[in-house]
Design a protein around this motif. Structure first.
Motif, PDB file in Angstrom:
ATOM      1  N   GLY A   1     -45.051  10.122  11.362  1.00  0.00           N
ATOM      2  CA  GLY A   1     -43.694   9.766  10.955  1.00  0.00           C
ATOM      3  C   GLY A   1     -43.094   8.579  11.661  1.00  0.00           C
ATOM      4  N   ALA A   2     -43.840   7.937  12.574  1.00  0.00           N
ATOM      5  CA  ALA A   2     -43.328   6.742  13.237  1.00  0.00           C
ATOM      6  C   ALA A   2     -43.247   5.585  12.247  1.00  0.00           C
ATOM      7  CB  ALA A   2     -44.219   6.358  14.416  1.00  0.00           C
ATOM      8  N   ASP A   3     -42.247   4.729  12.431  1.00  0.00           N
ATOM      9  CA  ASP A   3     -42.095   3.558  11.572  1.00  0.00           C
ATOM     10  C   ASP A   3     -42.770   2.328  12.156  1.00  0.00           C
ATOM     11  OD1 ASP A   3     -39.979   4.462   9.419  1.00  0.00           O
ATOM     12  OD2 ASP A   3     -39.286   5.244  11.340  1.00  0.00           O
ATOM     13  N   ASP A   4     -42.973   2.310  13.463  1.00  0.00           N
ATOM     14  CA  ASP A   4     -43.621   1.177  14.116  1.00  0.00           C
ATOM     15  C   ASP A   4     -44.222   1.659  15.421  1.00  0.00           C
ATOM     16  OD1 ASP A   4     -44.507  -1.382  14.566  1.00  0.00           O
ATOM     17  OD2 ASP A   4     -42.524  -2.316  14.630  1.00  0.00           O
ATOM     18  N   TYR A   5     -45.063   0.809  16.029  1.00  0.00           N
ATOM     19  CA  TYR A   5     -45.833   1.210  17.208  1.00  0.00           C
ATOM     20  C   TYR A   5     -46.014  -0.026  18.076  1.00  0.00           C
ATOM     21  CZ  TYR A   5     -49.562   3.836  19.657  1.00  0.00           C
ATOM     22  OH  TYR A   5     -50.333   4.507  20.585  1.00  0.00           O
ATOM     23  N   LEU A   6     -45.590   0.035  19.326  1.00  0.00           N
ATOM     24  CA  LEU A   6     -45.707  -1.105  20.238  1.00  0.00           C
ATOM     25  C   LEU A   6     -46.352  -0.623  21.530  1.00  0.00           C
ATOM     26  CD1 LEU A   6     -45.042  -4.109  20.507  1.00  0.00           C
ATOM     27  CD2 LEU A   6     -42.814  -3.464  21.445  1.00  0.00           C
ATOM     28  N   VAL A   7     -47.369  -1.371  21.969  1.00  0.00           N
ATOM     29  CA  VAL A   7     -48.160  -0.970  23.133  1.00  0.00           C
ATOM     30  C   VAL A   7     -47.603  -1.618  24.398  1.00  0.00           C
ATOM     31  CG1 VAL A   7     -50.463  -1.016  24.183  1.00  0.00           C
ATOM     32  CG2 VAL A   7     -50.212  -0.665  21.710  1.00  0.00           C
ATOM     33  N   LYS A   8     -47.476  -0.816  25.452  1.00  0.00           N
ATOM     34  CA  LYS A   8     -47.086  -1.331  26.762  1.00  0.00           C
ATOM     35  C   LYS A   8     -48.275  -2.068  27.404  1.00  0.00           C
ATOM     36  CE  LYS A   8     -44.239   2.793  27.640  1.00  0.00           C
ATOM     37  NZ  LYS A   8     -44.076   3.969  28.511  1.00  0.00           N
ATOM     38  N   PRO A   9     -48.039  -3.145  28.164  1.00  0.00           N
ATOM     39  CA  PRO A   9     -46.758  -3.846  28.373  1.00  0.00           C
ATOM     40  C   PRO A   9     -46.367  -4.627  27.126  1.00  0.00           C
ATOM     41  CG  PRO A   9     -48.509  -5.042  29.439  1.00  0.00           C
ATOM     42  CD  PRO A   9     -49.139  -3.777  28.914  1.00  0.00           C
ATOM     43  N   PHE A  10     -45.092  -4.900  26.983  1.00  0.00           N
ATOM     44  CA  PHE A  10     -44.585  -5.531  25.776  1.00  0.00           C
ATOM     45  C   PHE A  10     -43.513  -6.548  26.134  1.00  0.00           C
ATOM     46  CE2 PHE A  10     -42.109  -1.868  26.857  1.00  0.00           C
ATOM     47  CZ  PHE A  10     -40.801  -2.270  26.698  1.00  0.00           C
ATOM     48  N   ASP A  11     -43.165  -7.372  25.164  1.00  0.00           N
ATOM     49  CA  ASP A  11     -42.105  -8.356  25.345  1.00  0.00           C
ATOM     50  C   ASP A  11     -40.801  -7.775  24.807  1.00  0.00           C
ATOM     51  OD1 ASP A  11     -41.572 -11.463  25.824  1.00  0.00           O
ATOM     52  OD2 ASP A  11     -40.518 -10.856  24.008  1.00  0.00           O
ATOM     53  N   LEU A  12     -39.738  -7.854  25.584  1.00  0.00           N
ATOM     54  CA  LEU A  12     -38.463  -7.265  25.177  1.00  0.00           C
ATOM     55  C   LEU A  12     -37.922  -7.906  23.906  1.00  0.00           C
ATOM     56  CD1 LEU A  12     -36.820  -6.890  28.693  1.00  0.00           C
ATOM     57  CD2 LEU A  12     -37.341  -5.016  27.121  1.00  0.00           C
ATOM     58  N   ALA A  13     -38.112  -9.201  23.755  1.00  0.00           N
ATOM     59  CA  ALA A  13     -37.637  -9.874  22.545  1.00  0.00           C
ATOM     60  C   ALA A  13     -38.378  -9.363  21.312  1.00  0.00           C
ATOM     61  CB  ALA A  13     -37.808 -11.385  22.679  1.00  0.00           C
ATOM     62  N   GLU A  14     -39.678  -9.090  21.449  1.00  0.00           N
ATOM     63  CA  GLU A  14     -40.435  -8.544  20.324  1.00  0.00           C
ATOM     64  C   GLU A  14     -39.956  -7.136  19.987  1.00  0.00           C
ATOM     65  OE1 GLU A  14     -44.968  -7.345  18.879  1.00  0.00           O
ATOM     66  OE2 GLU A  14     -44.663  -8.209  20.868  1.00  0.00           O
ATOM     67  N   LEU A  15     -39.705  -6.331  21.005  1.00  0.00           N
ATOM     68  CA  LEU A  15     -39.190  -4.978  20.759  1.00  0.00           C
ATOM     69  C   LEU A  15     -37.873  -5.044  19.995  1.00  0.00           C
ATOM     70  CD1 LEU A  15     -39.109  -1.917  21.138  1.00  0.00           C
ATOM     71  CD2 LEU A  15     -38.104  -2.308  23.409  1.00  0.00           C
ATOM     72  N   GLU A  16     -36.969  -5.910  20.419  1.00  0.00           N
ATOM     73  CA  GLU A  16     -35.690  -6.037  19.725  1.00  0.00           C
ATOM     74  C   GLU A  16     -35.892  -6.474  18.278  1.00  0.00           C
ATOM     75  OE1 GLU A  16     -31.316  -8.131  20.355  1.00  0.00           O
ATOM     76  OE2 GLU A  16     -33.136  -9.196  21.002  1.00  0.00           O
ATOM     77  N   ALA A  17     -36.773  -7.452  18.059  1.00  0.00           N
ATOM     78  CA  ALA A  17     -37.016  -7.944  16.699  1.00  0.00           C
ATOM     79  C   ALA A  17     -37.591  -6.848  15.811  1.00  0.00           C
ATOM     80  CB  ALA A  17     -37.963  -9.142  16.744  1.00  0.00           C
ATOM     81  N   ARG A  18     -38.520  -6.061  16.352  1.00  0.00           N
ATOM     82  CA  ARG A  18     -39.101  -4.970  15.571  1.00  0.00           C
ATOM     83  C   ARG A  18     -38.047  -3.914  15.225  1.00  0.00           C
ATOM     84  NH1 ARG A  18     -44.795  -3.839  15.710  1.00  0.00           N
ATOM     85  NH2 ARG A  18     -46.004  -5.571  16.562  1.00  0.00           N
ATOM     86  N   LEU A  19     -37.193  -3.590  16.184  1.00  0.00           N
ATOM     87  CA  LEU A  19     -36.154  -2.596  15.926  1.00  0.00           C
ATOM     88  C   LEU A  19     -35.158  -3.101  14.880  1.00  0.00           C
ATOM     89  CD1 LEU A  19     -35.511  -1.378  19.570  1.00  0.00           C
ATOM     90  CD2 LEU A  19     -36.488  -0.020  17.713  1.00  0.00           C
ATOM     91  N   LEU A  20     -34.757  -4.350  14.980  1.00  0.00           N
ATOM     92  CA  LEU A  20     -33.834  -4.911  13.994  1.00  0.00           C
ATOM     93  C   LEU A  20     -34.442  -4.899  12.603  1.00  0.00           C
ATOM     94  CD1 LEU A  20     -32.381  -7.888  16.061  1.00  0.00           C
ATOM     95  CD2 LEU A  20     -31.098  -5.907  15.226  1.00  0.00           C
ATOM     96  N   ALA A  21     -35.744  -5.194  12.513  1.00  0.00           N
ATOM     97  CA  ALA A  21     -36.415  -5.167  11.216  1.00  0.00           C
ATOM     98  C   ALA A  21     -36.423  -3.765  10.627  1.00  0.00           C
ATOM     99  CB  ALA A  21     -37.845  -5.695  11.358  1.00  0.00           C
ATOM    100  N   GLN A  22     -36.685  -2.764  11.465  1.00  0.00           N
ATOM    101  CA  GLN A  22     -36.686  -1.390  10.976  1.00  0.00           C
ATOM    102  C   GLN A  22     -35.293  -0.948  10.540  1.00  0.00           C
ATOM    103  OE1 GLN A  22     -39.202   0.468  10.263  1.00  0.00           O
ATOM    104  NE2 GLN A  22     -40.718  -0.980  11.058  1.00  0.00           N
TER     105      GLN A  22
END
Length: 233
Positions: A95-116
């Protein structure tokens, strides 16, 4: 965005709060799965950032409870050190909408969340889509054509949703791939097989064909005269 962060790494949570609050977002945090599930069930969030390995209840179990027991369809991004393909598949099927592996870039996390969040707001705006006599009820996850029920797997139903929202416009291949697999699409044959299943379900029993292939470009869902109704090349 109003975000819920379910994560037991206090240093990581502090970094997330510092970054996102500085950019105008509002955050709540839960240090374990049980608390995270309670907060997600009792409050309205734009998205949830969810760790996999959590005290008291792991992330996948929380996600399944959130989707099936609580009935919440809030976008969920799994944020975890587990990078194996099998882990990603398990989370996405859970049921997850996206998946990001640590370590990660904070800007990418924000962009992915905004897209979702953008995608979720579009789904909420229209819960019943119709093209000719084909109807997709998003709230019930039901498809009918000429009042006849049509059974579709979740991935195929997601493709249908994208095509119906765009109808009668052409939808490029890369947009359809992004709807299913995000930034990690498989080879093109898998998309073609999904479209074959969709065409067989919504068109094969009916005289008027709605799903049309534009060779090497994409697909269109519409009632059209003199169009190519055949399979992709």
């Amino acid at each position: 965005m109003k975000l819920l962060v379910v994560e037991d790494n206090h240093a990581l949570v502090a970094n997330l709060f510092a970054y996102f609050e500085a950019r105008g977002h509002v955050l709540d945090a839960a240090p374990d799965g049980v608390t995270g599930l309670r907060l997600a069930a009792d409050n309205r969030y734009d998205a949830v950032v969810l760790d996999w390995m959590l005290p008291r209840m792991d992330g996948v179990s929380l996600l399944q409870a959130l989707r099936h027991s609580v009935g919440k369809d809030v976008p969920v991004l799994m944020l975890t050190a587990r990078a194996e393909t099998a882990d990603k598949v398990e989370a996405l099927h859970g049921g997850a909408d996206d998946y990001l592996v640590k370590p990660f870039d904070l800007a990418e996390l924000e962009a992915r969340l905004l897209a979702q969040v953008r995608r979720a707001s579009g789904r909420v705006a229209d819960t019943r889509l119709q093209v000719c006599d084909l109807v997709l009820d998003l709230r019930k996850a039901e498809v009918t054509r000429a009042d006849r029920p049509i059974s579709l797997q979740p991935a195929t139903r997601r493709l249908l949703e994208v095509l119906m929202r765009a109808s009668p416009a052409l939808v490029p291949r890369d947009r359809l791939e992004d709807a299913l697999w995000g930034d990690d699409p498989p080879d093109r044959d898998l998309l073609r097989s999904q479209m074959h299943l969709l065409r067989r379900a919504i068109d094969a029993p009916f005289a008027c064909k709605l799903l049309h292939t534009v060779a090497r470009v994409g697909y269109r869902l519409a009632a059209m005269q003199g169009s190519d109704d055949g399979e992709d090349e």
